[in-house]
Design a protein around this motif. Structure first.
Motif, PDB file in Angstrom:
ATOM      1  N   LYS A  37       0.814  -1.210   0.000  1.00 36.48           N
ATOM      2  CA  LYS A  37       0.000   0.000   0.000  1.00 36.48           C
ATOM      3  C   LYS A  37       0.849   1.262   0.000  1.00 36.48           C
ATOM      4  O   LYS A  37       0.327   2.373  -0.042  1.00 36.48           O
ATOM      5  CB  LYS A  37      -0.920   0.012   1.219  1.00 36.48           C
ATOM      6  N   LEU A  38       2.166   1.089   0.066  1.00 33.50           N
ATOM      7  CA  LEU A  38       3.066   2.237   0.171  1.00 33.50           C
ATOM      8  C   LEU A  38       3.750   2.571  -1.144  1.00 33.50           C
ATOM      9  O   LEU A  38       4.036   1.699  -1.958  1.00 33.50           O
ATOM     10  CB  LEU A  38       4.140   1.962   1.226  1.00 33.50           C
ATOM     11  N   ARG A  39       4.033   3.866  -1.314  1.00 31.87           N
ATOM     12  CA  ARG A  39       4.843   4.338  -2.437  1.00 31.87           C
ATOM     13  C   ARG A  39       6.143   4.968  -1.967  1.00 31.87           C
ATOM     14  O   ARG A  39       7.102   5.083  -2.726  1.00 31.87           O
ATOM     15  CB  ARG A  39       4.057   5.377  -3.242  1.00 31.87           C
ATOM     16  N   LEU A  40       6.160   5.390  -0.705  1.00 31.02           N
ATOM     17  CA  LEU A  40       7.322   6.112  -0.178  1.00 31.02           C
ATOM     18  C   LEU A  40       7.630   5.674   1.242  1.00 31.02           C
ATOM     19  O   LEU A  40       6.729   5.520   2.054  1.00 31.02           O
ATOM     20  CB  LEU A  40       7.033   7.624  -0.180  1.00 31.02           C
ATOM     21  N   ILE A  41       8.912   5.489   1.528  1.00 32.20           N
ATOM     22  CA  ILE A  41       9.375   5.280   2.902  1.00 32.20           C
ATOM     23  C   ILE A  41      10.491   6.274   3.174  1.00 32.20           C
ATOM     24  O   ILE A  41      11.465   6.355   2.418  1.00 32.20           O
ATOM     25  CB  ILE A  41       9.867   3.842   3.131  1.00 32.20           C
ATOM     26  N   THR A  42      10.320   7.064   4.230  1.00 35.06           N
ATOM     27  CA  THR A  42      11.363   8.005   4.628  1.00 35.06           C
ATOM     28  C   THR A  42      12.026   7.489   5.901  1.00 35.06           C
ATOM     29  O   THR A  42      11.378   6.853   6.736  1.00 35.06           O
ATOM     30  CB  THR A  42      10.792   9.417   4.881  1.00 35.06           C
ATOM     31  N   VAL A  43      13.303   7.767   6.034  1.00 30.76           N
ATOM     32  CA  VAL A  43      14.052   7.288   7.193  1.00 30.76           C
ATOM     33  C   VAL A  43      14.858   8.415   7.816  1.00 30.76           C
ATOM     34  O   VAL A  43      15.369   9.294   7.130  1.00 30.76           O
ATOM     35  CB  VAL A  43      15.004   6.124   6.817  1.00 30.76           C
ATOM     36  N   ALA A 220       0.666  10.773  -1.540  1.00 33.12           N
ATOM     37  CA  ALA A 220      -0.338  10.978  -0.495  1.00 33.12           C
ATOM     38  C   ALA A 220       0.219  10.498   0.838  1.00 33.12           C
ATOM     39  O   ALA A 220       0.941   9.490   0.879  1.00 33.12           O
ATOM     40  CB  ALA A 220      -1.605  10.209  -0.839  1.00 33.12           C
ATOM     41  N   PRO A 221      -0.103  11.179   1.934  1.00 40.77           N
ATOM     42  CA  PRO A 221       0.435  10.787   3.246  1.00 40.77           C
ATOM     43  C   PRO A 221       0.155   9.337   3.614  1.00 40.77           C
ATOM     44  O   PRO A 221       1.007   8.662   4.183  1.00 40.77           O
ATOM     45  CB  PRO A 221      -0.262  11.745   4.212  1.00 40.77           C
ATOM     46  N   GLU A 222      -1.054   8.847   3.258  1.00 40.67           N
ATOM     47  CA  GLU A 222      -1.400   7.473   3.613  1.00 40.67           C
ATOM     48  C   GLU A 222      -0.619   6.432   2.808  1.00 40.67           C
ATOM     49  O   GLU A 222      -0.676   5.241   3.096  1.00 40.67           O
ATOM     50  CB  GLU A 222      -2.903   7.242   3.444  1.00 40.67           C
ATOM     51  N   GLU A 223       0.121   6.897   1.804  1.00 41.02           N
ATOM     52  CA  GLU A 223       0.960   6.004   1.010  1.00 41.02           C
ATOM     53  C   GLU A 223       2.426   6.103   1.406  1.00 41.02           C
ATOM     54  O   GLU A 223       3.305   5.641   0.691  1.00 41.02           O
ATOM     55  CB  GLU A 223       0.817   6.333  -0.470  1.00 41.02           C
ATOM     56  N   ALA A 238       5.143  13.027  11.861  1.00 42.95           N
ATOM     57  CA  ALA A 238       4.793  12.261  10.659  1.00 42.95           C
ATOM     58  C   ALA A 238       3.333  11.828  10.713  1.00 42.95           C
ATOM     59  O   ALA A 238       2.588  11.936   9.724  1.00 42.95           O
ATOM     60  CB  ALA A 238       5.709  11.046  10.520  1.00 42.95           C
ATOM     61  N   ARG A 239       2.889  11.332  11.870  1.00 38.46           N
ATOM     62  CA  ARG A 239       1.493  10.916  12.021  1.00 38.46           C
ATOM     63  C   ARG A 239       0.536  12.098  11.945  1.00 38.46           C
ATOM     64  O   ARG A 239      -0.601  11.967  11.499  1.00 38.46           O
ATOM     65  CB  ARG A 239       1.307  10.185  13.363  1.00 38.46           C
ATOM     66  N   SER A 240       1.004  13.267  12.346  1.00 41.23           N
ATOM     67  CA  SER A 240       0.121  14.438  12.355  1.00 41.23           C
ATOM     68  C   SER A 240      -0.324  14.850  10.963  1.00 41.23           C
ATOM     69  O   SER A 240      -1.341  15.529  10.809  1.00 41.23           O
ATOM     70  CB  SER A 240       0.815  15.620  13.048  1.00 41.23           C
ATOM     71  N   ILE A 241       0.438  14.470   9.933  1.00 46.49           N
ATOM     72  CA  ILE A 241       0.025  14.816   8.566  1.00 46.49           C
ATOM     73  C   ILE A 241      -0.553  13.605   7.843  1.00 46.49           C
ATOM     74  O   ILE A 241      -0.799  13.648   6.636  1.00 46.49           O
ATOM     75  CB  ILE A 241       1.187  15.417   7.756  1.00 46.49           C
ATOM     76  N   GLY A 242      -0.767  12.505   8.571  1.00 43.13           N
ATOM     77  CA  GLY A 242      -1.418  11.350   7.993  1.00 43.13           C
ATOM     78  C   GLY A 242      -0.519  10.242   7.495  1.00 43.13           C
ATOM     79  O   GLY A 242      -0.994   9.260   6.915  1.00 43.13           O
ATOM     80  N   MET A 243       0.789  10.366   7.714  1.00 46.80           N
ATOM     81  CA  MET A 243       1.707   9.306   7.302  1.00 46.80           C
ATOM     82  C   MET A 243       1.663   8.147   8.296  1.00 46.80           C
ATOM     83  O   MET A 243       1.300   8.323   9.463  1.00 46.80           O
ATOM     84  CB  MET A 243       3.150   9.849   7.240  1.00 46.80           C
ATOM     85  N   HIS A 244       2.037   6.958   7.849  1.00 46.73           N
ATOM     86  CA  HIS A 244       2.294   5.862   8.766  1.00 46.73           C
ATOM     87  C   HIS A 244       3.644   6.161   9.429  1.00 46.73           C
ATOM     88  O   HIS A 244       4.472   6.904   8.884  1.00 46.73           O
ATOM     89  CB  HIS A 244       2.394   4.532   8.015  1.00 46.73           C
TER      90      HIS A 244
END
Length: 339
Positions: A37-43, A220-223, A238-244
């Protein structure tokens, strides 16, 4: 051959109860892995991909001796640096970004004031020799150590077709010098980086995560998922803008238990993270989503001065007012410090 027609599977894709031989190829969201379900992972960088080695005094001592001066007292330098860095970060945030201050000048002022506050003053020629040695050391790979699971994990993500971004409170040398010197290269381990000293925004400001989403192609944040080691600087914004989001607890910190109780997903390393990402969504802790509002409210309510401790553990020397609650570094301030 399986019958996958709308008549067999229903207009909405649901299999009829009385068709036991019919296989619907449409996967339900409950059986999809989070990764799909993801398109992006930030670290995050420090405490997530790498750690610092030694003590601050080690490098200041070597620099002083190279200029023919005695080794300064470690504890005094420790305290001097805390005070100097706090003042510089307050007066010129993001390594002087808004003031358009050259990076080297920002650190020259910080290092000089560190020595002064520790009780050491040198003539200009001597100080310049000492400073250049210190600045050069922290612009190399020498003070850093990469976690062995960092490179394989990032390559695995990119191999899965995901965009991999770095979000860090650091200056430009992380991107141009330090990460490449440590074997973490743009194009093979990561696709883009958002560094506070380059963009002028630093964690825990959620805007730095919005910049990452934009740089990834307006994902999208959810992605998107962010991985870090600070509740305050990584998870909450990160969660505040809708990211996992999830947190790493590489050093078995006492704070990790409170993170879990707050609902955050906490994992020991990136090997466990890879496994977790590949599991079904039903394995993802529901509390991580349900309790997010409580996490944010608690973080805002406490507003306590953050502190840093160390993996060995050693005494903190970085100013508590500037660093998130982390136990990620042996001696240097996580996220903010690249000399």
């Amino acid at each position: 051959m399986y019958n996958t027609s709308p008549q067999a599977c229903g207009i909405l894709g649901g299999c009829r109860e009385k068709s036991p031989l019919i296989l619907c190829l449409r996967r339900s969201s409950s059986s999809m892995s989070l990764l799909s379900k993801l398109r992006l992972i930030t670290v995050d960088v420090t405490g997530t991909l790498l750690a610092y080695k030694g003590q601050l005094g080690d490098y200041y001592c070597m620099a002083a001796k190279s200029a023919g001066k005695p080794c300064p007292d470690y504890q005094r330098m420790h305290e001097g640096f805390k005070l100097a860095y706090t003042e510089m970060a307050r007066q010129y945030p993001c390594f002087g970004f808004a003031a358009k201050m050259p990076n080297i000048d920002w650190w020259r002022m910080c290092v000089k004031d560190s020595f002064v506050k520790a009780g050491y003053e040198y003539d200009e020629e001597t100080f310049e020799k000492i400073f250049k040695r210190i600045y050069s050391a922290f612009g190399s790979s020498a003070p850093y150590s990469v976690f062995p699971d960092a490179q394989p994990f990032m390559r695995w993500l990119r191999g899965k077709g995901l965009n991999v971004g770095i979000v860090s409170n650091a200056e430009y040398r992380y991107k141009d010098v330090i990460l490449p010197a440590l074997g973490l290269n743009q194009g093979s381990e990561w696709d883009f980086g958002v560094f506070s000293g380059v963009v002028g925004v630093e964690k825990p400001d959620p805007h730095i995560y919005k910049i990452a989403l934009e740089m990834a192609g307006n994902v999208a944040p959810e992605e998107a998922l962010h991985i870090g080691d600070s509740m305050r600087k990584d998870y909450v914004p990160a969660r505040s803008i809708g990211m996992h989001a999830l947190l790493l607890d590489r050093f078995k910190t006492a704070d990790a238990e409170s993170w879990r109780k707050s609902g955050a997903t906490v994992l020991p390393d990136l090997v466990a993270t890879q496994e977790w990402l590949s599991k079904n969504l039903k394995d993802e802790p529901v509390a991580a989503e349900q309790n997010y509002s409580k996490v944010k409210a608690n973080a805002k309510k406490k507003q306590r001065p953050p502190t840093i401790t160390y993996a060995n553990p050693r005494k903190s020397f970085f100013p508590p007012s500037q660093v998130a609650v982390d136990r990620t570094s042996f001696f240097l301030p996580p996220k903010l410090y690249v000399l």
